[in-house]
Structures are given as structure tokens and as C-alpha cells.
Design an enzyme around this catalytic site. Structure first.
Site, PDB file in Angstrom:
ATOM      1  CG  ASN A 262      -1.705   1.262   1.397  1.00  0.00           C
ATOM      2  OD1 ASN A 262      -1.777   2.073   0.461  1.00  0.00           O
ATOM      3  ND2 ASN A 262      -2.311   1.448   2.552  1.00  0.00           N
TER       4      ASN A 262
ATOM      5  CE  LYS B  86      -0.028   3.219   4.782  1.00  0.00           C
ATOM      6  NZ  LYS B  86       0.174   3.303   6.238  1.00  0.00           N
TER       7      LYS B  86
ATOM      8  CG  HIS C  95      -5.616   2.086   5.304  1.00  0.00           C
ATOM      9  ND1 HIS C  95      -5.140   2.998   6.224  1.00  0.00           N
ATOM     10  CD2 HIS C  95      -4.626   1.180   5.137  1.00  0.00           C
ATOM     11  CE1 HIS C  95      -3.914   2.653   6.585  1.00  0.00           C
ATOM     12  NE2 HIS C  95      -3.577   1.553   5.940  1.00  0.00           N
TER      13      HIS C  95
ATOM     14  CD  GLU D 234      -2.586   5.567   6.817  1.00  0.00           C
ATOM     15  OE1 GLU D 234      -2.606   5.630   5.573  1.00  0.00           O
ATOM     16  OE2 GLU D 234      -1.662   5.026   7.458  1.00  0.00           O
TER      17      GLU D 234
ATOM     18  CD  GLU E 138      -3.275  -2.336   7.357  1.00  0.00           C
ATOM     19  OE1 GLU E 138      -2.180  -2.569   6.852  1.00  0.00           O
ATOM     20  OE2 GLU E 138      -3.917  -1.296   7.136  1.00  0.00           O
TER      21      GLU E 138
ATOM     22  N   GLY F 106       2.957   2.213  10.796  1.00  0.00           N
ATOM     23  CA  GLY F 106       3.920   3.306  10.664  1.00  0.00           C
ATOM     24  C   GLY F 106       4.708   3.607  11.924  1.00  0.00           C
TER      25      GLY F 106
ATOM     26  CB  SER G 158       5.546  -1.947  11.862  1.00  0.00           C
ATOM     27  OG  SER G 158       5.210  -0.594  12.138  1.00  0.00           O
TER      28      SER G 158
ATOM     29  N   GLY H 210       2.956  -1.010   4.193  1.00  0.00           N
ATOM     30  CA  GLY H 210       3.104   0.390   3.830  1.00  0.00           C
ATOM     31  C   GLY H 210       4.553   0.716   3.504  1.00  0.00           C
TER      32      GLY H 210
END
Ligand code: 13P
Length: 257
Positions: A9, A11, A94, A96, A166, A172, A213, A234
């Protein structure tokens, strides 16, 4: 056996030129791992050029979001009709998007149904926040997100969905969920919830990724867990060498290389 699926992903990273450079770097080495599904989820603007560049490489293409309507007065949005033919998959819900852009369980459900209608494979994201985790609410939160996302979806459609667990606190941060814990939540909550909705055979057929991560140095331990069917990555998916390493390690961990 469920085919492992390793998805990057990206992003809001990479220009079109950078996206094409990435494909040049990885498509040769990734040929060695045909038994793992490999996916790049890129920004909308790169999807058209990437769909050309990925032809014949065995690497699939995904979007990172979409609207649920086919068309309409929704400034700035992209519809499933527009993605159809360009992409194979689409990330839905997601964290985010849930946290920063107002995505709710209801819109996740609508988008999941729209993706299925248009033959796009949804990667439906679920996961608890740090506060929920600390309060012992992980099971309740994740179970509810799964139930809401699959509401009104038949067993025949459900097997086409990929779920990504996730935990938000692992995204992250460099602190991945310990592999045994991820395995326990994926098996004991995500798959168990799916089994309560559709029965065990269907739940056993649905692929469930871990995300948060994932790095070259922890991917093997994560992918050795029996309930984890792949990863949604990510940061480490942005570097071609790291992406190849993640795919190789996943293939090896599952005995497919
Ligand atoms: P990181 O791998 O950068 O933690 O991101 C995980 C993620 O959000 C993938 O969707």
C-alpha cells in the site's frame, strides 16, 4: 491451502515516473515466486500507466479507495466503474481513511458491495486503536468491524474478499504486533467471526492479511503463523529491494519457494 497475498500500500507516495521505475526493478525478481499473489496498491493517478506496465508481469494492481456509486456529482471521487478494467483489487476502509476522512462501518460495507458488483477484489481493513487495545476492547472492536463490513454479503461473495487486520498502533510505528498475537486475533476473532456468519468452510477459504510495520526483518516470523495469509505493507513496500525480500520471505515461510 489459501494462496498467500502480499500487497504494497503505497499510500500518498510515488509520482508516475517513480511508480514505473519501481515496476522495472521488481518484475524480474518477482517472477521467481509465482505461488504468492503480489499486489501494488498505487495512487489513482498512477493506475492507468501501471496497468500497462504490469501487463504480463503477474503483479496485480490495486486502488486505495473508491466511492460506492457508479457515477454522480461527487467532486474528487473515483467510482468502481472507473477502476474496473484498470485494477484487480481495491483497499476499503483503511484506518487512515476511517480516522482522517470520515470512513465509517456503513461506507465500508457499501464500498465492499460495490467492489464485488464490479468484480474488484476488496481488501477490507479492520483493526483497533491503541486506546481500544489498552482497554481490552480489541476483540469487540475487530469483531464488530468484520460483522459490519460483511453485512448483507452472501457466502459466495464473501470468499472473494480479502481481510486485512491492521492494528492502528502498529501502523507506521515500527512496532509490529507480536506474531502470535496477530495470529490469535486473525484466527480467534476475524476468522471466528466469519465462521459465525458463514460457517467454518467459508471462513477457512477467506484470506486474512496482517498489516502494521511489516519489514524484511520480521516478515518471516509473521508469515510463519498459520492464520496469517499474507501482508498489507506500507513503508517497506516503497523500496523495490525490500518488496522483493518481503515476497521471497513470504513464499519461503509458506513453503512455496
Ligand atoms: P506500515 O507498513 O508503514 O506500518 O503501514 C501499514 C499499512 O497501513 C498498510 O496498509
Amino acid at each position: 491451502m489459501r494462496t498467500p497475498i502480499l500487497a504494497g500500500n503505497w499510500k500518498m507516495h510515488k509520482t508516475i515516473a517513480e511508480a514505473l521505475e519501481f515496476v522495472k526493478a521488481v518484475h524480474g525478481p518477482l517472477n521467481d515466486f509465482p505461488r504468492v499473489e503480489k499486489v501494488i496498491c498505487a495512487p489513482f493517478i498512477s493506475l492507468a500507466p501501471l496497468s500497462e506496465a504490469l501487463r504480463g508481469t503477474g503483479i496485480q494492481l490495486g486502488a486505495q479507495n473508491m466511492h460506492w456509486e457508479d457515477q454522480g456529482a461527487y467532486t474528487g471521487e473515483v467510482s468502481p466503474l472507473m477502476l474496473k478494467g484498470l485494477c484487480d483489487l481495491v483497499i476499503i476502509g483503511h484506518s487512515e481513511r476511517r480516522q482522517l476522512f470520515g470512513e465509517t462501518d456503513e461506507t465500508v460495507n457499501r464500498k465492499t458491495k460495490a467492489a464485488l458488483t464490479h468484480s474488484l477484489t476488496p481488501i477490507v481493513c479492520v483493526g483497533e486503536s491503541l486506546e481500544q487495545n489498552r482497554a481490552g476492547e480489541t476483540e469487540a472492536c475487530v469483531g464488530e468491524q468484520v460483522r459490519a463490513a460483511f453485512d448483507g454479503i452472501s457466502a459466495g461473495q464473501a470468499v472473494r474478499i480479502v481481510v486485512a487486520y491492521e492494528p492502528i498502533w502498529a501502523i507506521g510505528t515500527g512496532i509490529a504486533c507480536p506474531p502470535e498475537d496477530a495470529n490469535r486475533i486473525i484466527g480467534g476473532v476475524v476468522r471466528a467471526t466469519l465462521a459465525s456468519l458463514y460457517g467454518d468452510a467459508v471462513a477457512q477459504a477467506i484470506r486474512i492479511q496482517y498489516g502494521g510495520s511489516i519489514k524484511p526483518d520480521n516478515v518471516t516470523e509473521l508469515m510463519q503463523q498459520p492464520e496469517i495469509d499474507g501482508g498489507l505493507v506500507g513503508g517497506a513496500s516503497l523500496n523495490p529491494a525490500d518488496f522483493v525480500t518481503l515476497v521471497r520471505a513470504s513464499a519461503q515461510a509458506k513453503g512455496l519457494a
